[in-house]
Each structure stands twice: as structure tokens, then as C-alpha cells.
Design a protein around this motif. Sequence first.
Motif, PDB file in Angstrom:
ATOM      1  N   SER A 137       0.807  -1.220   0.000  1.00  0.00           N
ATOM      2  CA  SER A 137       0.000   0.000   0.000  1.00  0.00           C
ATOM      3  C   SER A 137       0.840   1.270   0.000  1.00  0.00           C
ATOM      4  O   SER A 137       0.380   2.322   0.428  1.00  0.00           O
ATOM      5  N   SER A 138       2.058   1.179  -0.477  1.00  0.00           N
ATOM      6  CA  SER A 138       2.907   2.354  -0.621  1.00  0.00           C
ATOM      7  C   SER A 138       4.007   2.063  -1.636  1.00  0.00           C
ATOM      8  O   SER A 138       4.308   0.910  -1.928  1.00  0.00           O
ATOM      9  N   ILE A 139       4.546   3.148  -2.161  1.00  0.00           N
ATOM     10  CA  ILE A 139       5.670   3.045  -3.089  1.00  0.00           C
ATOM     11  C   ILE A 139       6.732   4.039  -2.649  1.00  0.00           C
ATOM     12  O   ILE A 139       6.432   5.212  -2.418  1.00  0.00           O
ATOM     13  N   VAL A 140       7.954   3.569  -2.511  1.00  0.00           N
ATOM     14  CA  VAL A 140       9.078   4.427  -2.166  1.00  0.00           C
ATOM     15  C   VAL A 140       9.824   4.723  -3.457  1.00  0.00           C
ATOM     16  O   VAL A 140      10.310   3.806  -4.125  1.00  0.00           O
ATOM     17  N   PHE A 141       9.887   6.010  -3.827  1.00  0.00           N
ATOM     18  CA  PHE A 141      10.604   6.433  -5.016  1.00  0.00           C
ATOM     19  C   PHE A 141      11.944   7.018  -4.584  1.00  0.00           C
ATOM     20  O   PHE A 141      11.992   7.948  -3.790  1.00  0.00           O
ATOM     21  N   LEU A 142      13.028   6.468  -5.118  1.00  0.00           N
ATOM     22  CA  LEU A 142      14.374   6.941  -4.829  1.00  0.00           C
ATOM     23  C   LEU A 142      14.935   7.596  -6.089  1.00  0.00           C
ATOM     24  O   LEU A 142      14.963   6.965  -7.149  1.00  0.00           O
ATOM     25  N   ASN A 143      15.353   8.856  -5.958  1.00  0.00           N
ATOM     26  CA  ASN A 143      15.866   9.595  -7.098  1.00  0.00           C
ATOM     27  C   ASN A 143      17.241   9.080  -7.490  1.00  0.00           C
ATOM     28  O   ASN A 143      18.069   8.793  -6.627  1.00  0.00           O
ATOM     29  N   PRO A 171      -4.339   5.383  -1.169  1.00  0.00           N
ATOM     30  CA  PRO A 171      -5.521   5.736  -0.384  1.00  0.00           C
ATOM     31  C   PRO A 171      -6.358   4.484  -0.091  1.00  0.00           C
ATOM     32  O   PRO A 171      -6.451   3.585  -0.931  1.00  0.00           O
ATOM     33  N   PRO A 172      -6.931   4.418   1.096  1.00  0.00           N
ATOM     34  CA  PRO A 172      -7.733   3.235   1.426  1.00  0.00           C
ATOM     35  C   PRO A 172      -8.990   3.175   0.563  1.00  0.00           C
ATOM     36  O   PRO A 172      -9.596   4.192   0.259  1.00  0.00           O
ATOM     37  N   THR A 173      -9.339   1.976   0.155  1.00  0.00           N
ATOM     38  CA  THR A 173     -10.572   1.808  -0.612  1.00  0.00           C
ATOM     39  C   THR A 173     -11.712   1.514   0.359  1.00  0.00           C
ATOM     40  O   THR A 173     -11.549   0.721   1.295  1.00  0.00           O
ATOM     41  N   PRO A 174     -12.853   2.161   0.161  1.00  0.00           N
ATOM     42  CA  PRO A 174     -13.966   1.929   1.083  1.00  0.00           C
ATOM     43  C   PRO A 174     -14.491   0.498   0.969  1.00  0.00           C
ATOM     44  O   PRO A 174     -14.510  -0.085  -0.123  1.00  0.00           O
ATOM     45  N   SER A 175     -14.903  -0.042   2.091  1.00  0.00           N
ATOM     46  CA  SER A 175     -15.453  -1.396   2.106  1.00  0.00           C
ATOM     47  C   SER A 175     -16.844  -1.388   1.473  1.00  0.00           C
ATOM     48  O   SER A 175     -17.439  -0.332   1.238  1.00  0.00           O
TER      49      SER A 175
END
Length: 116
Positions: A83-89, A101-105
Motif C-alpha cells: 500500500s505504498s511506493i518508495v521512489f528513490l531519485n 488511499p484506502p478503498t472503502p469497504s
Amino acid sequence: MITKEVIKTLYKQYSKRPKSADCLDMALLFDSVGVMHDISVDIDSDELVIGSIDPKSIFHRIRLSHIHAIVPFEEWTAIVLHSSIVFLNRLSNRVSIHLKPPTPSLTERLRTMVGK
């Protein structure tokens, strides 16, 4: 250029973890941003350590088993998690993190529809 659509595609394309951490392209990570971001692997705890991220951050140490993929771009290298992405330059020690973002149930969506 990394757009919202690219990020959405990354989450969709790499929605599952690889069978093992050996399937990850760690060489790509070390070749592209390893020195710039002081990246190392802690063998004892099976974690990737990113030195350019504050040690107090939850993204400073990432369990290898939680990494879904390592994806290169022209200027960035992405470490895709659930549920996340780390972008390294690749050109500086800048780091950018995207939180999915959380998806609603189903229940929440029904309440929204009934509430209107």
C-alpha cells in the motif's frame, strides 16, 4: 514522468509479493541508487535499509518479504509495497513516498449510497 496513472498501474501490476526475496532484482536497486541512498541489506533481520531516509521513519527499514517489486524509471527507482511506493531519485538523495488511499469497504459504499 511518474503520473497518477503510472502509480495506479504499479499497484495493479505488482499486487502480489514474489515467491521469495530472491526473485527481486536487488542488483538493479544497488546499481541504480545503492550508493546515492546508502542502501544495504541486513541479513540477520532480512531487511532492506535505506540510509537516505530518517531512521525514525517506518520506511527506513523494509522487510524484504514485504517488497513486491523494484521498478526502474528514467529519473527514479520505485520500491513497490502493498500500500505504498518508495521512489528513490537516481540523481540526488531525494526520496518520495506515495501512500495508497484506502478503498472503502462494501458496507461503507452501501452507507454512502443509502445516505444520499
